[in-house]
Scaffold this motif. Sequence first.
Motif, PDB file in Angstrom:
ATOM      1  N   THR A 187       0.842  -1.196   0.000  1.00 57.06           N
ATOM      2  CA  THR A 187       0.000   0.000   0.000  1.00 57.06           C
ATOM      3  C   THR A 187       0.880   1.250   0.000  1.00 57.06           C
ATOM      4  O   THR A 187       1.913   1.285   0.682  1.00 57.06           O
ATOM      5  CB  THR A 187      -0.851   0.004   1.288  1.00 57.06           C
ATOM      6  OG1 THR A 187      -1.563  -1.220   1.373  1.00 57.06           O
ATOM      7  CG2 THR A 187      -1.826   1.171   1.304  1.00 57.06           C
ATOM      8  N   ILE A 429      -3.611   1.242  -3.431  1.00 57.06           N
ATOM      9  CA  ILE A 429      -3.872  -0.040  -2.754  1.00 57.06           C
ATOM     10  C   ILE A 429      -2.681  -0.993  -2.914  1.00 57.06           C
ATOM     11  O   ILE A 429      -1.734  -0.687  -3.638  1.00 57.06           O
ATOM     12  CB  ILE A 429      -5.160  -0.703  -3.314  1.00 57.06           C
ATOM     13  CG1 ILE A 429      -5.013  -0.964  -4.820  1.00 57.06           C
ATOM     14  CG2 ILE A 429      -6.362   0.198  -3.041  1.00 57.06           C
ATOM     15  CD1 ILE A 429      -6.171  -1.722  -5.432  1.00 57.06           C
ATOM     16  N   CYS A 430      -2.738  -2.145  -2.220  1.00 65.07           N
ATOM     17  CA  CYS A 430      -1.648  -3.112  -2.343  1.00 65.07           C
ATOM     18  C   CYS A 430      -1.990  -4.171  -3.401  1.00 65.07           C
ATOM     19  O   CYS A 430      -3.164  -4.399  -3.702  1.00 65.07           O
ATOM     20  CB  CYS A 430      -1.332  -3.769  -1.001  1.00 65.07           C
ATOM     21  SG  CYS A 430      -2.715  -4.581  -0.170  1.00 65.07           S
ATOM     22  N   PRO A 456      -6.315  -1.165   1.222  1.00 70.19           N
ATOM     23  CA  PRO A 456      -5.171  -0.476   1.816  1.00 70.19           C
ATOM     24  C   PRO A 456      -4.805  -1.054   3.184  1.00 70.19           C
ATOM     25  O   PRO A 456      -5.700  -1.284   4.017  1.00 70.19           O
ATOM     26  CB  PRO A 456      -5.656   0.976   1.941  1.00 70.19           C
ATOM     27  CG  PRO A 456      -6.722   1.117   0.908  1.00 70.19           C
ATOM     28  CD  PRO A 456      -7.366  -0.230   0.781  1.00 70.19           C
TER      29      PRO A 456
END
Lengths: 482, 94
Positions: A187, A429-430, A456
Amino acid sequence: MDLHTLSVAALQQQLRSGAVSPVEALDALEARISAVDSKIGGYLSHNMTHAREEALRADISKPLGGIPIAIKDVINVTGEPCTAASKILQGYTATYDATVIQKLRAAGAIPFGRLNMDEFAMGSSTENSAYQRTANPWDLSRIPGGSSGGSAAVVAADEAYASLGSDTGGSIRQPAALCGCVGLKPTYGRVSRFGLIAFASSLDQIGPFTKTVEDSALLLNALAGRDPMDSTSIDTPVDNYTRLLGQDLKGIRIGMPKEYFIEGIDPQVDTAVRAAIKQYESLGAEIVEVSLPHTEYAVAVYYIIATAEASANLARFDGVRYGHRADNVQNIVDHYMRSRAEGFGEEVKRRIILGTYVLSSGYYDAYYLRAQKVRTLIRQDFSRAFEKVDALICPTSPEVAFKLGDRSDDPLKMYLADIFTIAANLAGICGISLPCGFANVDGTKLPVGLQLLGKPFEEAKLLQIAHAYEQSTPWHLERPVV
Amino acid sequence: MSAEIDVRYTAQLARLNISEAEAAKFQAQLSQILGYVEKLKEVDVSGVEPTAHTSAVHNVFRQDEPRDWFTPEQALANAPRQANQLFVVTKVIE
């Protein structure tokens, strides 16, 4: 036992049992690099002198004690070159450690080596390096992806147990997919950017390349955390990222964004990803279709925002404090214009000009401001989807590795290679890419990458979901013959 | 939005010399890329706030206290030209 083939977790076990010493682990890598890197071209340099000194006094009781980790040439390591694979930084020697390097050292790891990349991380094939080409270990006539092509290739070819890269629009996930290893983009704000040469500051994030999902979690445990030297790093508590590994997927909901399953995807990629989705169903996850309606605008938004930020970040290369300085300049403007023209490569120039244009008077509102607004809509797409699901599943790249030289003269076509990875950076976001099978192209096996995107700061759950699939399939066990 | 970009002028703004060949090549390529991003015109952005970055932080402050950092030798270690522990610059004022 071929030491160099071990994962971080397996090497750790060998070190702690006393079967292997940190120096032996390093020597095994050095031998492997000598044997194969002339074919792969993953390392720009690998001075093992410091690494060996550190290996001699390594504390194997630490979380990554005695584990050598190779570093992309865009992250500062004291006493090592740091050129971002650009001529403008030829001869530059880093005078400090990036925060991620300090953190690796604190965890007992041994950072070493300089990994090839696209110049200033601008590219999707590592062909924009000013120094050398890097080959895909599965087929030496093909690209390893980019921009962290060296980071992916050396892990895939067992020339590193793990490595660090950076991801601005897919530069960790796309090469991981194309080389058949695991690449994690945390993230935005999870990992400090201090000491990373900036490309696009609102998008850049450092992350690990590993052979397994467990290793990815082990490295994130060391890398994550707020850093006073990076004001965009967040003090959300650091999780234990191995915490959920091994837990089953009952009750997990995974979204299939319909905009990511479109015409133009390589049929073999489509088949492999759909098979992975079936596998998730058999593991107990619930698959639901979701929509991310602004997906088709992500590439356009990205190439406005990323180039705008790059044009500002790269203004620091003025030929005064560091970097190339032109000879016999006439005046200060000539000094800047010639130093920069002689130092930067073609793709970097193209992006600086584009970024300058979209920020220039009369065009700012039409391009940059509008792109920032569409970025908000892309973020909202993900927020809405994550109200319904724990993660999203899709291909990492619409295609497998292409041939060296295939795209060099068509920048727009090259930009479209990142179509599935860019939105995660825009939304902050990841995301993770992991192997999900192989395509057969003219008798050659080429890896296909599966991308999972998470909420996230929910890397622990993302890694759990990735790990469950990995452990139920054989893909991560296959290695290229180099 | 206009896809007309003056590559020579924009390169000058960016303090970047480009050759005739580069100018011609970039002109064609950047016009194509700007043509592609025209698609953003389709999106209704009325009432939408811009996103500059995705961190939920603004205005991070710290005490303004001196800390150990680079020595002059470290700061100058990569300077292309230096003298008397100073960076040498090209003359700015005529």
